[in-house]
Write a protein that holds these residues in place. Sequence first.
Motif, PDB file in Angstrom:
ATOM      1  N   VAL A  22      56.114  79.803  42.754  1.00  0.00           N
ATOM      2  CA  VAL A  22      56.243  78.471  43.223  1.00  0.00           C
ATOM      3  C   VAL A  22      55.273  78.365  43.907  1.00  0.00           C
ATOM      4  O   VAL A  22      54.489  79.111  44.558  1.00  0.00           O
ATOM      5  CB  VAL A  22      57.834  78.255  43.826  1.00  0.00           C
ATOM      6  CG1 VAL A  22      59.322  78.752  43.322  1.00  0.00           C
ATOM      7  CG2 VAL A  22      58.575  79.447  44.978  1.00  0.00           C
ATOM      8  N   GLU A  44      61.100  68.043  46.308  1.00  0.00           N
ATOM      9  CA  GLU A  44      60.290  69.366  45.799  1.00  0.00           C
ATOM     10  C   GLU A  44      60.249  69.348  44.293  1.00  0.00           C
ATOM     11  O   GLU A  44      61.701  68.167  43.910  1.00  0.00           O
ATOM     12  CB  GLU A  44      61.146  70.801  46.411  1.00  0.00           C
ATOM     13  CG  GLU A  44      60.275  71.250  47.871  1.00  0.00           C
ATOM     14  CD  GLU A  44      60.878  69.930  49.055  1.00  0.00           C
ATOM     15  OE1 GLU A  44      61.778  68.572  48.528  1.00  0.00           O
ATOM     16  OE2 GLU A  44      60.429  70.193  49.598  1.00  0.00           O
ATOM     17  N   SER A  95      56.881  72.897  43.318  1.00  0.00           N
ATOM     18  CA  SER A  95      57.625  73.156  44.231  1.00  0.00           C
ATOM     19  C   SER A  95      58.911  73.812  44.582  1.00  0.00           C
ATOM     20  O   SER A  95      59.759  72.964  43.508  1.00  0.00           O
ATOM     21  CB  SER A  95      56.771  72.191  45.824  1.00  0.00           C
ATOM     22  OG  SER A  95      57.793  70.881  44.855  1.00  0.00           O
ATOM     23  N   LEU A  96      59.402  74.356  45.391  1.00  0.00           N
ATOM     24  CA  LEU A  96      60.789  74.615  45.540  1.00  0.00           C
ATOM     25  C   LEU A  96      61.752  74.080  46.896  1.00  0.00           C
ATOM     26  O   LEU A  96      61.173  74.788  47.569  1.00  0.00           O
ATOM     27  CB  LEU A  96      61.125  75.740  45.255  1.00  0.00           C
ATOM     28  CG  LEU A  96      62.804  76.748  45.309  1.00  0.00           C
ATOM     29  CD1 LEU A  96      63.350  75.686  43.626  1.00  0.00           C
ATOM     30  CD2 LEU A  96      62.677  77.501  45.419  1.00  0.00           C
ATOM     31  N   HIS A 139      58.650  76.668  56.867  1.00  0.00           N
ATOM     32  CA  HIS A 139      58.400  76.414  55.433  1.00  0.00           C
ATOM     33  C   HIS A 139      60.640  75.634  56.037  1.00  0.00           C
ATOM     34  O   HIS A 139      61.304  75.834  54.684  1.00  0.00           O
ATOM     35  CB  HIS A 139      59.108  77.323  54.582  1.00  0.00           C
ATOM     36  CG  HIS A 139      57.511  78.028  54.311  1.00  0.00           C
ATOM     37  ND1 HIS A 139      57.219  77.503  53.666  1.00  0.00           N
ATOM     38  CD2 HIS A 139      56.765  79.214  54.667  1.00  0.00           C
ATOM     39  CE1 HIS A 139      55.905  78.484  52.981  1.00  0.00           C
ATOM     40  NE2 HIS A 139      56.506  79.066  53.857  1.00  0.00           N
ATOM     41  N   SER A 195      56.952  75.053  48.968  1.00  0.00           N
ATOM     42  CA  SER A 195      58.176  74.905  48.725  1.00  0.00           C
ATOM     43  C   SER A 195      58.800  75.271  50.271  1.00  0.00           C
ATOM     44  O   SER A 195      58.398  75.666  51.503  1.00  0.00           O
ATOM     45  CB  SER A 195      59.040  76.672  47.864  1.00  0.00           C
ATOM     46  OG  SER A 195      58.014  76.089  46.897  1.00  0.00           O
ATOM     47  N   LYS A 196      60.272  74.454  50.018  1.00  0.00           N
ATOM     48  CA  LYS A 196      61.058  74.699  51.277  1.00  0.00           C
ATOM     49  C   LYS A 196      62.892  75.047  51.342  1.00  0.00           C
ATOM     50  O   LYS A 196      63.114  74.810  50.798  1.00  0.00           O
ATOM     51  CB  LYS A 196      60.928  72.829  51.700  1.00  0.00           C
ATOM     52  CG  LYS A 196      59.570  72.126  52.846  1.00  0.00           C
ATOM     53  CD  LYS A 196      59.687  71.605  53.661  1.00  0.00           C
ATOM     54  CE  LYS A 196      58.807  71.131  54.799  1.00  0.00           C
ATOM     55  NZ  LYS A 196      57.242  71.473  53.561  1.00  0.00           N
ATOM     56  N   ILE A 255      61.993  83.585  49.488  1.00  0.00           N
ATOM     57  CA  ILE A 255      61.088  82.001  49.612  1.00  0.00           C
ATOM     58  C   ILE A 255      59.222  83.510  49.151  1.00  0.00           C
ATOM     59  O   ILE A 255      58.660  82.444  48.374  1.00  0.00           O
ATOM     60  CB  ILE A 255      61.118  81.097  50.336  1.00  0.00           C
ATOM     61  CG1 ILE A 255      62.211  80.155  49.864  1.00  0.00           C
ATOM     62  CG2 ILE A 255      60.182  80.551  50.404  1.00  0.00           C
ATOM     63  CD1 ILE A 255      61.544  78.761  49.826  1.00  0.00           C
ATOM     64  N   THR A 272      65.736  66.155  49.514  1.00  0.00           N
ATOM     65  CA  THR A 272      64.723  67.207  48.672  1.00  0.00           C
ATOM     66  C   THR A 272      63.782  65.858  48.265  1.00  0.00           C
ATOM     67  O   THR A 272      64.045  65.170  47.572  1.00  0.00           O
ATOM     68  CB  THR A 272      65.109  68.024  48.149  1.00  0.00           C
ATOM     69  OG1 THR A 272      65.658  67.106  47.422  1.00  0.00           O
ATOM     70  CG2 THR A 272      66.090  68.986  48.328  1.00  0.00           C
TER      71      THR A 272
END
Length: 319
Positions: free
Chosen positions: A40, A95, A6-7, A70, A44-45, A31, A93
């Motif tokens: 990813v 991730e 995950s990013l 996201h 991801s967010k 994204i 974060t």
Amino acid sequence: MTQAPSLAIVVPCYNEEEVLSETFSVLDGVISTLIESNKVGADSKLYFVDDGSKDKTWEMLEGKAQVDEHVVAIKLSRNKGHQNALYAGLCSTTEDLVVSIDADLQDGPENIEAMVDEYAKGFEVVYGVRSERKTDTFFKRFTAEGYYHLMRKMGVDLVFNHADFRLMSRKALEAFKEYPEANLFLRGIVREVGFSSSTVEYERQERFAGESKYPLRKMLSFAWEGISSFSTVPLRAITIMGFVAGLLSLAMIVWVLGVRIFTDSAIPGWASILLPLLFIGSVQLMCLGILGEYMAKIYAEVKGRPKYHIEKKALYDKH
Ligand code: UDP
Ligand code: MG
């Protein structure tokens, strides 16, 4: 197939209402492309940190977060400056990978994909490095490059032409979070942390819209922040200056006495009294100032005040 990491993309924003809608669409694009190509994960967010903006930045971030799963919007209690805002975002974060980037699209978000590719090769930190500074003024380019050289001379390990556009793995980020200093100079700390690293070169663009939030005054103070947080060479320089001035004075004393004793004349005039006095006086004041700067840093560190407070967060509302 292994699951894609995950990013998180962290974006500090201070009075950025003019650029935000473009930033949203560009980063959304980045994204979704990465998710579609399975580089990813779908979880991801984007983390936007509102650094106490006075314009519509927060309203825009909140609105975006509510409709986009996201996006996470974080509002700091007041303006804490770019480094603190970025730090707040990084610490929020969870991730596997974290990329930090400015809101004004100067750093080319399309390069994030190349950074993720470097991570996939096994690097824990990927630095965005400006290949050229065509869009900067001659003055900015000259001072910036001079600064990197000066830092290196002072024994500070910086990545040449790297600002705060970088990727860190969770492992590197957790190590980075163990640095408790109050005076933040993030690009220096990341070097200090270490881990295997790689670089991605890019061309820095003009600011998409709005004005730079780093006027000359702030830039100079940030430059000094970097030097004084990572080097004690200025303190050593004071000692050396003291020695040199002492030797010069000694030579002068010998000369003046020599003239007086071995000739019929003496060195006349008020100038030879006043000028060294004024010179040494100002050098002493400057040295005191440098000492004071380091003392002020110790003062800030000893107080150990929190670097930021989160006033509120806005998340996607499913209903
Ligand atoms: N920024 C911030 N707090 C501040 C000043 C700047 O969060 O007090 C953010 C700003 O919104 C931008 C980034 O830091 O996303 C870099 O600022 P800017 O682009 O103005 O700096 P420059 O690129 O001119 O050095
Ligand atoms: Mg900028």
